[in-house]
Scaffold this motif. Sequence first.
Motif, short mmCIF file in Angstrom:
data_model
loop_
_atom_site.label_atom_id
_atom_site.label_comp_id
_atom_site.label_asym_id
_atom_site.label_seq_id
_atom_site.Cartn_x
_atom_site.Cartn_y
_atom_site.Cartn_z
N TRP A 1 -9.72 68.89 63.91
CA TRP A 1 -8.95 69.82 63.07
C TRP A 1 -8.92 71.31 63.49
O TRP A 1 -7.52 71.64 63.57
N SER A 2 -9.81 71.80 64.23
CA SER A 2 -9.93 72.96 64.56
C SER A 2 -9.02 73.37 66.25
O SER A 2 -8.61 74.43 66.27
N LEU B 1 1.67 74.05 62.72
CA LEU B 1 2.09 73.03 61.85
C LEU B 1 1.89 74.04 60.49
O LEU B 1 1.11 74.71 60.47
N VAL C 1 1.66 73.39 56.14
CA VAL C 1 1.21 72.69 55.32
C VAL C 1 2.19 71.82 54.79
O VAL C 1 1.90 70.64 54.40
N MET D 1 -2.44 75.54 49.12
CA MET D 1 -1.59 76.27 49.83
C MET D 1 -0.42 76.00 49.70
O MET D 1 0.00 74.75 49.42
N LEU E 1 -0.69 76.07 58.89
CA LEU E 1 -2.09 75.47 58.65
C LEU E 1 -3.30 76.31 58.73
O LEU E 1 -3.29 77.12 59.62
N ASP E 2 -4.33 76.17 58.20
CA ASP E 2 -5.42 77.08 58.28
C ASP E 2 -6.43 76.08 59.05
O ASP E 2 -7.03 75.12 58.54
N TYR E 3 -6.69 76.49 60.26
CA TYR E 3 -7.61 75.51 61.27
C TYR E 3 -8.92 75.75 61.13
O TYR E 3 -9.68 75.22 62.13
N SER E 4 -9.56 76.46 60.18
CA SER E 4 -10.91 76.65 59.96
C SER E 4 -11.32 75.34 59.63
O SER E 4 -10.50 74.75 58.76
N TYR E 5 -12.76 75.13 59.83
CA TYR E 5 -13.24 73.84 59.42
C TYR E 5 -14.71 74.15 58.65
O TYR E 5 -15.44 75.14 59.50
N GLY F 1 -10.48 75.41 55.71
CA GLY F 1 -9.03 75.11 55.99
C GLY F 1 -8.64 73.64 55.80
O GLY F 1 -7.57 73.40 55.24
N PHE F 2 -9.58 72.69 56.24
CA PHE F 2 -9.24 71.40 55.94
C PHE F 2 -9.14 70.88 54.41
O PHE F 2 -8.39 70.38 54.22
N MET G 1 -6.27 72.29 52.75
CA MET G 1 -5.11 71.34 53.06
C MET G 1 -5.37 70.07 52.34
O MET G 1 -4.19 69.62 51.59
N SER H 1 -4.10 70.58 48.68
CA SER H 1 -2.57 70.75 48.78
C SER H 1 -1.88 69.46 48.38
O SER H 1 -0.69 69.35 48.43
N LEU H 2 -2.36 68.33 48.83
CA LEU H 2 -1.84 66.82 49.03
C LEU H 2 -1.73 66.54 47.42
O LEU H 2 -2.43 65.50 47.06
N LEU I 1 -6.99 62.73 53.96
CA LEU I 1 -6.89 63.69 54.98
C LEU I 1 -7.72 63.32 56.28
O LEU I 1 -7.40 63.64 57.20
N LYS I 2 -8.95 62.89 55.98
CA LYS I 2 -9.79 62.47 57.13
C LYS I 2 -9.23 61.38 57.92
O LYS I 2 -9.21 61.44 59.00
N LEU J 1 -6.22 62.85 59.77
CA LEU J 1 -6.50 63.57 60.91
C LEU J 1 -6.92 62.83 62.07
O LEU J 1 -6.65 62.93 63.23
#
Lengths: 380, 66
Positions: free
Chosen positions: A125-126, A137, A139, B21, B27-31, B34-35, B38, B41-42, B55-56, B59
């Motif tokens: 992810w990161s 990307l 959302v 969001m 996208l917020d890439y923090s984990y 951020g994950f 996201m 938001s689905l 989402l997993k 990914l």
Amino acid sequence: MDAKSLLQERRELFENVFELQHNNRTLTASNNSYWSIFDAGYTNVEEALYDYDKLFHVQDDFFERYQFDAHMNPKCFQTMRLVQEIDFGRTVTTKNKDSIVVLDANYMNQDEYPSLRNDRDGFYWSEILKRKSEEKLTVGQVKAIGRRMMEMGAYSSRVTSALKDRHGQLVQWKYGNTMPFETIISWLRGMKHTSLDMRQKKGELKETLDVLFEKDCMPLLHAAAAYQGDDCIAALGIPMMGYSVLNRKQFEELYWPYLKRSIDFCVEKNVKIFFYCEAEMLRFSEYFRNIPKGTAILQLENDNIFEVRKALPNMALAGGMPVDMLYNGTKEECEDYAKKLISEIGDGFVLTQDKMLCTRTDAKRENLLAVNEIARTYNG
Amino acid sequence: MEDKKKAELWTNEEIEALGTMTDDALLDYSYPEGFFKMANSLDFLPDTTTRVQFLKGLLGVMATAL
């Protein structure tokens, strides 16, 4: 014969193939990647790849036209639509839209093996996502990819149902178990950088492969052992690709331990294996010599199948029909070569194309039809 | 705090509290924060558990198959 009876008959014939027992006809399987799109009349692969309804009809017609007994890749190249409108990843169509190229890409730094093995999802992810896209990307883009993944799932179910319930044909395997080295070389580090890591960071690489095997491979092995379905040649598939760049010492250290554990597990649990070997495996054939008869079918690519037959009398083989001949040869040449394969390989043989059918010039319809007819009618 | 870096230790309530969001947000890439944002938001999926699992899977496909 109805589809249910056909499916049952094919399963029984494949059981005989595993056991190297005689069948009264030769089984066939397609090794199609996306050639079926050209066979359906398209000149631009994206027209079908980006429309799951069109792609379904391409595949459904392909199943009907050739009457293969089984298929290596019945769903065609289905993932490209997910990222149709964004520049993401390493799979692209060529300028003329008549072929697909998978680039050798590196998305991971050499010092990131600990991140991969300690928290893979977090690392993906990161770090990996942003490295695979040209621009950051949004959302909305990820939501669009998610919606398309659901469409892909529906397409996939539709193909699976048609294959089984309407055509009575089989899929090659239920669970594809790629060895952990493939994750590194094919998806994360690429060929060049993996080669460097094998020299400079072998300990890190090996430690990571150990972790990936436990996380990724073992659950698939257990799932295959529990599988009770009737729509596959084998519960487990092992696609072998990256092994071809390894020398024997590297193979013994980085590939074989995981392959051996997978094979041993399957032998113990009586799980059938379908090996899909890209490139040439003959130089590693001694590692496969002790696999008990009845366990596995080995799909070959660039190997001389007659030599592999001599080296591995314990395993059923698939492959043999040269793609080059299927396009450039005459119908008679293809028929004669198919007869030679059937006669000389003997029992425990599935007649398939010796490489994935991809571009328009990988086969001619009349030749492929003629070869499959020989398989149905010629008995050596 | 260290435990919060492990996605599996988050409850659905904690995940939902992170909020959603907008589509045009980067996208917020923090984990995992951020994950999870996201995942929240689905909105075409019914609930948090389904969204996180989906989402997993997504990914995994995006990081490897594409």
